[in-house]
Design a protein around this motif. Structure first.
Motif, mmCIF file in Angstrom:
data_model
loop_
_atom_site.group_PDB
_atom_site.id
_atom_site.type_symbol
_atom_site.label_atom_id
_atom_site.label_comp_id
_atom_site.label_asym_id
_atom_site.label_seq_id
_atom_site.Cartn_x
_atom_site.Cartn_y
_atom_site.Cartn_z
ATOM 1 N N ILE A 168 -5.711 29.848 -5.592
ATOM 2 C CA ILE A 168 -5.354 29.849 -7.013
ATOM 3 C C ILE A 168 -3.859 29.579 -7.150
ATOM 4 O O ILE A 168 -3.029 30.394 -6.742
ATOM 5 C CB ILE A 168 -5.730 31.184 -7.681
ATOM 6 C CG1 ILE A 168 -7.247 31.400 -7.632
ATOM 7 C CG2 ILE A 168 -5.228 31.220 -9.127
ATOM 8 C CD1 ILE A 168 -7.709 32.728 -8.206
ATOM 9 N N LYS A 169 -3.505 28.441 -7.708
ATOM 10 C CA LYS A 169 -2.100 28.023 -7.811
ATOM 11 C C LYS A 169 -1.533 28.153 -9.222
ATOM 12 O O LYS A 169 -0.328 28.002 -9.417
ATOM 13 C CB LYS A 169 -1.972 26.570 -7.345
ATOM 14 C CG LYS A 169 -2.507 26.305 -5.931
ATOM 15 C CD LYS A 169 -1.803 27.132 -4.873
ATOM 16 C CE LYS A 169 -2.300 26.807 -3.474
ATOM 17 N NZ LYS A 169 -1.673 27.669 -2.442
ATOM 18 N N ILE A 170 -2.381 28.401 -10.209
ATOM 19 C CA ILE A 170 -1.907 28.498 -11.589
ATOM 20 C C ILE A 170 -1.065 29.768 -11.770
ATOM 21 O O ILE A 170 -1.205 30.729 -11.005
ATOM 22 C CB ILE A 170 -3.089 28.518 -12.580
ATOM 23 C CG1 ILE A 170 -4.053 29.667 -12.233
ATOM 24 C CG2 ILE A 170 -3.800 27.179 -12.604
ATOM 25 C CD1 ILE A 170 -5.205 29.829 -13.206
ATOM 26 N N PRO A 171 -0.167 29.787 -12.765
ATOM 27 C CA PRO A 171 0.632 30.991 -13.025
ATOM 28 C C PRO A 171 -0.259 32.142 -13.487
ATOM 29 O O PRO A 171 -1.112 31.973 -14.360
ATOM 30 C CB PRO A 171 1.579 30.554 -14.143
ATOM 31 C CG PRO A 171 1.551 29.066 -14.139
ATOM 32 C CD PRO A 171 0.196 28.675 -13.663
ATOM 33 N N VAL A 172 -0.075 33.307 -12.903
ATOM 34 C CA VAL A 172 -0.888 34.477 -13.220
ATOM 35 C C VAL A 172 0.019 35.656 -13.575
ATOM 36 O O VAL A 172 0.953 35.972 -12.842
ATOM 37 C CB VAL A 172 -1.798 34.870 -12.033
ATOM 38 C CG1 VAL A 172 -2.619 36.117 -12.384
ATOM 39 C CG2 VAL A 172 -2.716 33.724 -11.637
ATOM 40 N N LEU A 173 -0.262 36.266 -14.715
ATOM 41 C CA LEU A 173 0.404 37.507 -15.103
ATOM 42 C C LEU A 173 -0.566 38.655 -14.822
ATOM 43 O O LEU A 173 -1.703 38.639 -15.288
ATOM 44 C CB LEU A 173 0.776 37.490 -16.586
ATOM 45 C CG LEU A 173 1.266 38.824 -17.169
ATOM 46 C CD1 LEU A 173 2.588 39.254 -16.528
ATOM 47 C CD2 LEU A 173 1.406 38.733 -18.689
ATOM 48 N N ARG A 201 3.432 43.258 -14.051
ATOM 49 C CA ARG A 201 4.044 44.149 -15.032
ATOM 50 C C ARG A 201 3.226 45.436 -15.084
ATOM 51 O O ARG A 201 2.004 45.388 -15.219
ATOM 52 C CB ARG A 201 4.058 43.511 -16.427
ATOM 53 C CG ARG A 201 4.811 42.197 -16.505
ATOM 54 C CD ARG A 201 6.317 42.412 -16.489
ATOM 55 N NE ARG A 201 7.024 41.151 -16.682
ATOM 56 C CZ ARG A 201 7.367 40.325 -15.714
ATOM 57 N NH1 ARG A 201 7.084 40.627 -14.450
ATOM 58 N NH2 ARG A 201 7.998 39.195 -15.973
ATOM 59 N N THR A 202 3.882 46.582 -14.977
ATOM 60 C CA THR A 202 3.178 47.856 -15.070
ATOM 61 C C THR A 202 3.543 48.560 -16.377
ATOM 62 O O THR A 202 4.674 48.449 -16.859
ATOM 63 C CB THR A 202 3.517 48.775 -13.882
ATOM 64 O OG1 THR A 202 4.932 48.975 -13.816
ATOM 65 C CG2 THR A 202 3.021 48.161 -12.579
ATOM 66 N N LEU A 203 2.570 49.269 -16.927
ATOM 67 C CA LEU A 203 2.763 50.002 -18.171
ATOM 68 C C LEU A 203 2.370 51.467 -17.960
ATOM 69 O O LEU A 203 1.481 51.756 -17.160
ATOM 70 C CB LEU A 203 1.916 49.388 -19.293
ATOM 71 C CG LEU A 203 2.222 47.939 -19.676
ATOM 72 C CD1 LEU A 203 1.262 47.459 -20.768
ATOM 73 C CD2 LEU A 203 3.661 47.795 -20.143
ATOM 74 N N PRO A 204 2.994 52.391 -18.692
ATOM 75 C CA PRO A 204 2.709 53.818 -18.506
ATOM 76 C C PRO A 204 1.447 54.248 -19.254
ATOM 77 O O PRO A 204 1.505 54.993 -20.245
ATOM 78 C CB PRO A 204 3.960 54.493 -19.074
ATOM 79 C CG PRO A 204 4.432 53.546 -20.139
ATOM 80 C CD PRO A 204 4.127 52.173 -19.617
ATOM 81 N N GLU A 220 3.607 41.390 -23.759
ATOM 82 C CA GLU A 220 3.617 40.849 -22.397
ATOM 83 C C GLU A 220 2.828 39.545 -22.330
ATOM 84 O O GLU A 220 3.276 38.557 -21.722
ATOM 85 C CB GLU A 220 3.028 41.866 -21.412
ATOM 86 C CG GLU A 220 3.840 43.124 -21.214
ATOM 87 C CD GLU A 220 5.094 42.887 -20.382
ATOM 88 O OE1 GLU A 220 5.288 41.766 -19.870
ATOM 89 O OE2 GLU A 220 5.896 43.840 -20.249
ATOM 90 N N VAL A 221 1.662 39.524 -22.944
ATOM 91 C CA VAL A 221 0.818 38.327 -22.904
ATOM 92 C C VAL A 221 1.479 37.166 -23.638
ATOM 93 O O VAL A 221 1.531 36.032 -23.131
ATOM 94 C CB VAL A 221 -0.572 38.613 -23.510
ATOM 95 C CG1 VAL A 221 -1.402 37.326 -23.594
ATOM 96 C CG2 VAL A 221 -1.312 39.653 -22.672
#
Length: 234
Positions: A168-173, A201-204, A220-221
């Motif tokens: 998988i080469k596409i950008p992934v968030l 990215r981590t969220l609480p 974020e998205v």
């Protein structure tokens, strides 16, 4: 860029209400016959062909469906992915086989719904009343929801995408609630380490950032989408 959102097991389309209305929510749980992971991914890829510059947004089970679809994509339809509290396998994911058995035999009641959500969010008070109602109504609208959920989980038990993720080469968030007891953050870190073009990215929050912290999740998205748009314009 056009968003196609893929909910997790037993999650209603409203779980992506924080994102702009111009999107498609792929309700794989409504498919007949009940799909396996691979069948759901093939159907997702067919839907993606109807749109331009597709970004997949998958939460939990929806995330592994997205990864499988990206691996099936040989023509470059999918331009990016957002993976939310998901994993590429179920290694160490609670007692997954017992959970499959439990789902297969347990009717979906209001008590089950309350317990299901309470185990997946850091605080039930963080979830809006509208979303809570959406979950309840969704379960009631599905035919054999527990059987559908169990079949998809069984597909995941037999799947490990880690060896294939390098394709998988596409950008992934990757967005992950660090207080998740269902999918600990190590699952996100594992995916991140095997993807050549990803950010984490981590969220609480717990297992469902899209309904626990909807504004931050959407931020974020949308920032990720904006960066992809800028890249395409260059």
């Amino acid at each position: 860029m056009f968003l196609i959102c893929v909910p997790g097991n037993l999650c209603p389309p409203e779980s992506f209400d924080a994102l702009p209305p111009d999107k498609y929510v792929y309700e794989w749980m409504r498919l007949d016959p009940i799909p396996s992971l691979q069948e759901a991914a093939f159907e997702l890829l067919k839907i993606a062909t109807l749109y331009d510059n597709v970004i997949l947004v998958g939460h939990s089970t929806g995330g592994i469906i997205c990864m499988q679809a990206a691996l099936f994509d040989s023509t470059g339809i999918i331009k990016g992915m957002v993976l939310v509290n998901t994993g590429a396998n179920t290694n160490g994911h609670k007692d997954i086989r017992s959970h499959v058995k439990e789902l297969s035999s347990q009717p979906i009641t209001d008590v089950f719904i309350d317990q299901y959500l309470a185990a997946r969010v850091q605080s039930i008070d963080s979830v809006s009343a509208n979303i809570l109602v959406a979950f309840q109504e969704y379960y009631k609208s599905l035919s054999e929801p527990s059987i559908r959920a169990a079949k998809m989980l069984q597909s995941q038990v037999d799947t490990d995408l880690i060896p294939e993720l390098k394709r998988i080469k596409i950008p992934v968030l990757i967005v992950h609630g660090i207080l998740d007891k269902v999918r600990p953050v190590r699952f996100a870190e594992e995916i991140h380490s095997h993807l050549s073009n990803s950010s984490l990215r981590t969220l609480p929050c717990g297992h469902c950032p899209n309904i626990e912290m909807p504004s931050k999740f959407a931020q974020e998205v949308l920032e990720y989408v904006s960066k992809l748009n800028d890249r395409n314009l260059m």
